[in-house]
Each structure stands twice: as C-alpha cells, then as structure tokens.
Write a protein that holds these residues in place. Structure first.
Motif, short mmCIF file in Angstrom:
data_model
loop_
_atom_site.label_atom_id
_atom_site.label_comp_id
_atom_site.label_asym_id
_atom_site.label_seq_id
_atom_site.Cartn_x
_atom_site.Cartn_y
_atom_site.Cartn_z
N LEU A 130 0.83 -1.20 0.00
CA LEU A 130 0.00 0.00 0.00
C LEU A 130 0.86 1.25 0.00
O LEU A 130 0.58 2.22 -0.72
CB LEU A 130 -0.92 0.00 1.23
N TRP A 131 1.93 1.23 0.75
CA TRP A 131 2.84 2.38 0.79
C TRP A 131 3.40 2.67 -0.60
O TRP A 131 3.43 3.82 -1.05
CB TRP A 131 3.96 2.10 1.79
N PHE A 177 1.70 7.62 -7.27
CA PHE A 177 0.87 8.61 -7.95
C PHE A 177 1.61 9.90 -8.21
O PHE A 177 1.02 10.97 -8.13
CB PHE A 177 -0.38 8.90 -7.12
N GLN A 178 2.90 9.84 -8.46
CA GLN A 178 3.60 11.08 -8.74
C GLN A 178 4.62 10.85 -9.85
O GLN A 178 5.08 9.75 -10.07
CB GLN A 178 4.28 11.60 -7.48
N PHE A 198 2.07 1.73 -3.38
CA PHE A 198 0.95 2.12 -4.23
C PHE A 198 0.67 3.62 -4.07
O PHE A 198 0.49 4.34 -5.06
CB PHE A 198 -0.28 1.30 -3.82
N LEU A 199 0.66 4.09 -2.81
CA LEU A 199 0.38 5.50 -2.59
C LEU A 199 1.47 6.38 -3.18
O LEU A 199 1.21 7.48 -3.66
CB LEU A 199 0.27 5.78 -1.08
N ARG A 231 4.91 6.09 9.25
CA ARG A 231 4.34 5.94 7.91
C ARG A 231 3.81 4.54 7.70
O ARG A 231 2.71 4.33 7.20
CB ARG A 231 5.40 6.22 6.86
N CYS A 239 -0.17 3.06 7.31
CA CYS A 239 -0.51 2.17 6.20
C CYS A 239 -1.07 0.86 6.72
O CYS A 239 -2.03 0.30 6.17
CB CYS A 239 0.71 1.89 5.33
#
Lengths: 268, 568
Positions: B123-124, B130-131, B126-127, B182, B186
């Motif tokens: 998940l980390w 997005f850049q 995945f997040l 962090r 998550c």
C-alpha cells in the motif's frame, strides 16, 4: 626516468603553465602543441605523441607553483546538441576564457581579473582542456578554492553560454550543486492515503449501521408474525361447527374417492 | 430418502441459518482468491528460473497431482460436509483431533499478522506511485547538495528507497529502533480495509471477491502483453523455459516444488540486480574520457577492437577503468524473489517504461488485491471457529467480534513496523508457516481417511456431488499423500537442522556494501523461532491429552456410581 602516466596530471598542468610562460617569450613549444593537435594524425598516434611531449617537458620543467590550481574541463557537445553541434575553435575558447574571467570578477578582491589572465592548454579533440587563472601582478596562479567557488556560483551562466548542462560541460574536481528536491508542502501520498482512508471509514460505518437496522427489523418481525398467527386463528371461519381450514385443498391431496375410472388407469 | 443433494438444506436449527454464498461463482472465486496469493507471483517464477526453467514444472506437476489436489479436495469436502469451521470439523471427526482445529486457528492468526504487514508495504508503494517522477527514480542530494546521499550512492536509488525511506532498517535484529509512523498508518489502513470486507463474513467477502479475485488476472494479462512487446522478450522467455534436466537430480528441487504447493511467500531476499550500472555505452564513455578521444568516435562495433588495442598498448590505464563485461545471462541469472522482486527489481524495471507511474499503480494495485483475497481466507479461518464455538455471548453482534479480532491483530502487528520489523517478518515467514502446515496437512489427511473412515467419507462425497470418488482419489488419500508429506517433512527438518540459523542484514558500514551482511541469530531470537514453529502444533497433543483426561475422569466417576446401583 619514465614518469608513470597517472601522475602526469600534475605534469600536464605544469607543462601547461610552462608552455604559456614560454608563449609570452617564445612560441616554439606552443606551435609544437598546435601542430600536434591540428594535424591529421590518427588519434592513437596523437596520444603517443602527447605522452612523449609531456615526458620531455617533465625533464625540462622546474618545479612550478600553482600546478595544482589547474582544472580540467570536458565538453560533450555532440552528445548534448546532436546535429546542431558547433565546432570547438579558438573563438569558443575565447568565450570560455571570458566566462571564467566573468566568474572570477564576481569574487570579492578579484574584480580586476582580465580575459588574458585565464590560460587554456592541452586542448584535445575530445574536447577537453586544462585551464588556470593567473595573477600577473603577483605572478602566481589563483588558489583553487577561489576558482572553485567562483565557478560553482556561476555554473548556470557558464552552461547557458555554451547551451550545455552540468553533465555535458564537466569541470572535474568542481562538484556541481544539485537542485534541491522539489517537495510539495503536503506529500502526495498523504493526500491519497487520506482519501482512501476516509472512504473506508465511511463504508465501515454504513455497513455497521445497516447491520444494526437489519437486526432491529428482525427483532420486530418475529413478534409481528406471532401476532398475525394469533389473529389468524381467531379468524378461522367456523361453519356448522367444523372449521373451514381442513376443507381447503392444502398440499394438493387428491381424494381417491372422487377419481374417475379413466384417470386411474394410464391412458393409451 | 427424498433429500435433494443440496448441502444448503442440511439439518440445523432454522433459527440459526448458516450464511452462505450467493452463488457458485462467489464460492469459486473465493477459493481461487485464497489459493492464489503473493507467493504465486513472486516465488514461483523465481523457483522456475533457479531450477532450470521448464524442467522445474515436472516436479511441480508431480507434487500437484499427488499432494496438492488430493489435500485440497479433502479440506473442501470435509468442510462442506460438516458445515463447520475448523475446530468444529475436527471435533466432529474425532474429539482427540480437536487440537488440530485450534492449531489451525492459531496458525492462521500468526500468518495474517505478517501477511497484512506485507500488504501495508504494498500500500505504501501504491500511494507513492501517484507522482511523476517516481520517488525511487533518483537519489536525494546530501546536506551540502554536492552529491547524493552516501548510502544511496553506494547501492542504488531503488534499494535506498526500500531500505531507508520505507523500512528505515537497522543493521542488526537486536537493535529494534523506533516505530515508523508511515508504515503504521498504512498498516492501520490495511486492517481497516480487511475489516470492511470481512465485517459480515461471507456476505461482504462474497461481494468484494468479485473484484479482488479478477483484477489481478486482468493486470497480469496487461503486463504479459507489455512484456512480450519489449525488446529481448523472446530471448528472456527462451532462457526461462529451456529445460535444464540436470538440475532434477538435486533433491532440493523436489523439496522446493513440494513446499511451493503449500504456501510460501519466501521472504528470503534474492540477489540484487545491478541494473544497467555497467553496459556498453558506459564502457565506451569511460574509454573516451580516459584517453580524450573525440566524442562518439567509438561505436559499439568498434569497441571490442579498440579495447583490445588499448589493452595491448596501455594496459595499466585500461586496467584502472571500471569496465564491466555485459552478458545477458548474468542479468537473467541474478533473479530475485519475494520483496526483492516486487520492491527492488520491479520498481527499477518500471522506471525505464514510458508512463512509469501508471505501470507502478497497476502493479501495486494488483499485488494489493491478490494479498487481500488471501487475507479473506485467513480471517475467515479465525473468525468462523470463534463464532461457531460461541466464544463471545450470543448478544454480541458479528461485526463487533470481527472488529475485535482485527483490532487485536493490528495491535500485535505493530511490532513489524519497528525498524527491525523486516527481520522479524522473515522469521515468521520462515518458521511459523512451513513446518506447521506440513504437520497439519499430514494430520488432516490421516484424520479424515483413517479416523473418520474412508468409507464414510466417500459416502458423504457421493451424497454431496452424486458421484463416488474414483480409485485415484482413494489411492492418493490413503497412501501416497501421507507418505509424501512425511518424506517432505523429514527432508525439510534435516535441511533446516544442517545449517545454522542466520539472516542477511542491510548494513551501510559493511565493507562489502551493498551486499547484505550474513549474521547469526542471537540466542533469544533462536528460542523465539523454535517457539513459533512449535506453538501451533502443540495444541494437538495438548487437546488430545485434555480429552483423554476428561474421558478417564468420566469412567472413574461412572465406576464409582455403578456399584451403588448394582447393589440396589
């Protein structure tokens, strides 16, 4: 004694200074230099000649101060510009000297640097060369630290003058300042995390609430059903003292007594 | 007997209707989703590659035929027949085997602890996908911005992002460090997602499974097409699938094939691939810079000849240069498995594709849904027995029980978000799961076939599906599978006992950095490993003993009572 080539770094610098000093007095060594790299000798032969040349010079050179204040520069013009690559000639060298002098002038106490104080030598076909900044009034070369500082501060301007960048115009031994990491104030991942987490929490609450509602409805239903059954029992119609219920055709029972002969036997 | 062969209509008090799947598709997808997990994506190709490509499929298929499918069938059939969770099933088979169910529950909870932590890592990533540019594409500059951070320079941007910016790993397992907030959030999000899907048991998982079981296959197809269109695809494929039959003589192959059937995430990190650090263009550039040749004067075709000439004329200068030979086989041989594949190799590969953020999002989304569908199975294995056995009073709603279980697991799993958490996760994966699974599988088969009775079991299957199981099933259940499992267990234990327990630590101070440093586990950690491997299994003898004691007590009590009645 043959000098091992890896120490020819200092040798080259010294030879550069020596050559430039001699240039002011006599042009022999410089013409030899230019003759060498203007000739059409294949690259490998050229290399051998320079090797011989520096070897000779090392024997002739006396210890020159400021040899460690020279910097090697390497340009990759064809890599950067491809078809639009310009040729490296003396005019470009003049521009380079001008840019270095300009950078030095921005350093306090060095505002009087002139283009003629910047010395270039050992220009190869790679295009790479050595340069050093002198101070004729005191007859020595400027310390490497100052030159390094000046170049670093004006790196952008120098790059732009030649349409190159930090990777294609390399100053060996002068590290370029890297661009600071562009961190947005809120990292992107936190934003997306917030979105996903909110959606999940909302979904969980909805599911729990609907579960509670369902359970409440189920708890009400059995009591309602019981009431209805009671009512039904009271509502059974009674005729002639016999409740009508058993007379209904429940379950589809067939009364054999009322079956006709034809139906008993299977038809042909 | 006019029973329709429909297990849904079997007996049970009508007030307590057992939840059921809405349709067969849901059930099928759930089974597929549970069986296919992260291990299939990142361990199977690695095994295929390590053990000689196509040849590996032979031991794998054999293990599948004689071990995997019979066991799977037994589990599904007995569960469907008795319509109870694992504790109930085994208590029904034989009260002495009730420990098996308890052990399974314990094992499932241990597995779900660390499995969800891996999902938190996914998940980390995945997040962070997005850049543009991706955060693992370049090293961060150091303090005075003259170069890159040293640790990053020594290894690679991708490794740095994984080991430092994600895990912030310590150099030793003794050094626990602090909790990484962090990863903690998550992890919380992952457990919230699992809770949302499992909240009402089969009702909610049945809906979620449509997406989580089918999405990975869609993404894999996309990646397959993408991979086939890349240059060198045919070379890579032929290298992967050319069978190397010699390797079948190594017993390790058979062991790995058999254990892969079961369950293995194999978090043991594979080799670190140095992608594109050294290749022909860089060698050419080094030569050009060293000898001051004009730009682009050496092409790839000239390069060998020029290199030979220069080595002959000026060997010392050439020897100083960092020239590396580039063979395709070197790159293909250094495969990786486990997180090494997903978080290091693949993230590196994705950097070189156009539209990198899109590919990264797809890939990590796929990993997440794959892992999620396996988590459903794990959670169901824990929750269903608890519900069946009425651990909490009746008036407590199912949502509350699920919530409590998820919360408890989340709190326990926070230890994996410590800086040394990754080392502990490897321990859990290497010791908690494999041995116990082998033992449980063996006991399951033996329990059903010999204790429940083969004839009774075959009758049940005939009642459920209308057909008696054929001789293949009967033979494998009776003889082949138990024998196979026993041999595998013995082989596994001997292999484990032979080498000392060690782990590979990420230590920037190590002289051979970026290779990982091999360290031995300290004593207390070794004790923890033993505990992990034994704890679930211990339930079996303990429960059997408890059952025996109650039986004896009852017989003693009866014996005391009977003489009185006789004399009357």
């Amino acid at each position: 004694m043959m000098v091992p080539l890896h120490s020819s770094v200092g040798v080259r610098a010294r030879s550069c200074l020596h050559k430039n000093k001699n240039k002011q007095q006599q042009n022999t060594s410089s013409t030899k230099m230019t003759k060498l790299h203007n000739s059409m000798i294949p690259v490998l032969l050229l290399r051998n000649n320079i090797h011989v040349f520096t070897y000779i010079h090392r024997k002739e050179n006396t210890r020159q101060k400021g040899a460690e204040n020279a910097f090697k520069v390497r340009l990759s013009i064809r890599t950067a510009l491809g078809d639009k690559a310009y040729a490296w000639d003396t005019n470009e060298e003049y521009l380079f000297k001008a840019m270095v002098a300009f950078s030095m002038r921005k350093v306090p106490n060095r505002e009087a640097t002139e283009i003629s104080h910047v010395l270039l030598c050992n220009v190869t076909q790679r295009v790479s060369f050595w340069f050093v900044v002198t101070d004729p009034s005191k007859n020595h070369t400027l310390p490497a630290v100052e030159v390094q500082l000046a170049i670093r501060m004006n790196r952008n301007r120098i790059n732009n003058a030649f349409s190159l960048n930090d990777q294609t115009l390399e100053f060996l031994k002068i590290p370029s300042t890297l661009a600071p990491p562009t961190d947005p104030s809120v990292p992107i991942w936190i934003i997306i995390f917030g979105v996903i987490f909110c959606i999940v929490i909302v979904a969980i609450t909805l599911l729990i609430l609907s579960g509670i509602r369902q359970r409440r409805r189920k708890n009400k239903e059995p009591s309602e059903v019981d009431d209805a059954e009671d009512k039904c029992e009271n509502m059974i119609t009674i005729e002639n003292g016999i409740p009508c219920d058993p007379l209904d055709m429940k379950g589809g029972h067939i009364n054999d007594a009322f079956m006709t002969e034809d139906e008993r036997l299977t038809p042909l | 007997m006019a029973h329709a062969p429909e297990p849904d209509l079997a007996s049970g008090d009508p007030g307590d209707e057992r939840p059921r799947w809405d349709n067969k598709a849901q059930y099928l997808l759930s089974c597929i989703g549970f069986a296919v997990g992260l291990g299939n994506i990142w361990r199977f190709p690695y095994l295929c590659q390590t053990y000689g490509g196509g040849a590996f499929l032979i031991p794998y298929v054999i293990a599948l035929i004689f071990e995997g499918i019979p066991l799977f069938h037994v589990e599904l059939a007995i569960g469907q027949r008795l319509r109870k969770g694992s504790i109930g099933v085994w208590t029904a088979v034989s009260p002495y085997l009730s420990g098996l169910g308890l052990g399974c529950v314990m094992l499932s909870s241990l597995v779900s602890l660390y499995y969800n932590t891996i999902l938190a890592w996914v998940l980390w990533y995945f997040l962070n996908s997005f850049q543009h540019p991706l955060p693992w594409s370049s090293c961060p500059p150091d303090l005075n911005r003259t170069g890159f951070v040293e640790e990053c320079q020594g290894s690679s941007a991708v490794s740095y992002f994984w080991y430092r910016q994600t895990l912030n790993i310590t150099a030793d397992i003794n050094d626990s460090g602090s909790i990484q907030w962090r990863l903690l959030i998550c992890l919380a999000a992952c457990w919230a997602v699992v809770y949302m899907c499992v909240i009402r048991g089969v009702e909610t998982t049945g809906k979620a499974i449509y997406f989580t079981a089918s999405f990975p296959y869609l993404v894999l197809t996309i990646f397959l097409i993408r991979g086939l269109t890349l240059p060198g695809a045919t070379k890579g494929l032929s290298y992967l699938f050319t069978p190397n039959m010699q390797i079948l003589q190594n017993p390790r192959v058979w062991l790995d094939a058999a254990t892969q059937i079961f369950f293995s995430l194999s978090l043991a990190f594979g080799g670190h691939i140095a992608f594109a650090s050294y290749n022909s263009p860089r060698n050419i550039l080094s030569l050009i810079n060293e000898f001051d040749f004009p730009e682009q004067s050496i092409s790839r075709d000239d390069y060998p000849a020029v290199l030979v000439h220069l080595t002959a004329t000026q060997p010392r200068r050439v020897a100083r240069l960092p020239l590396k030979a580039c063979h395709l086989e070197d790159f293909l041989d250094k495969t990786a498995s486990g997180p090494g594949l997903a978080f290091i190799v693949f993230t590196e590969a994705v950097l070189h594709m156009p539209g990198a953020p899109g590919w990264a999002v797809l890939f990590f989304g796929m990993l997440f849904t794959l892992g999620l569908s396996s988590m459903f199975g794990n959670m169901e294995a824990i929750i269903t027995p608890l519900l069946d056995n009425g651990v909490l009073p009746r008036w407590v709603p199912k949502e509350a029980l699920t919530g409590l279980v998820c919360l408890a697991c989340f709190l326990c799993a926070t230890c994996f978000t410590l800086q040394s958490g990754n080392y502990w996760l490897e321990i859990f994966d290497n010791f908690a799961a494999p041995l116990n699974l082998l033992i449980f599988a063996f006991l399951e088969v033996v329990g059903v076939v010999y204790v429940y009775g083969m004839k009774r079991f075959c009758d049940d299957i005939a009642w459920m599906t209308g057909r008696r199981p054929g001789p293949y099933w009967r033979l494998t259940w009776r003889v082949v599978s138990p024998l196979l499992l026993l041999t595998i267990f013995v082989a596994y234990v001997t292999l484990l006992a032979r080498k000392p327990l060690s782990y590979r630590a990420w230590n920037p101070q190590y002289e051979l950095f970026p290779s990982r440093q091999e360290k031995l586990y300290p004593g207390w950690v070794r004790a923890a490993c033993v505990l992990l491997s034994l704890l679930p299994v211990l339930w079996v003898p303990m429960a059997a003993l408890a059952q025996l004691l109650t039986r004896w007590k009852r017989t003693w009590r009866d014996r005391d009572v009977r003489p009185d009645t006789n004399t009357r």
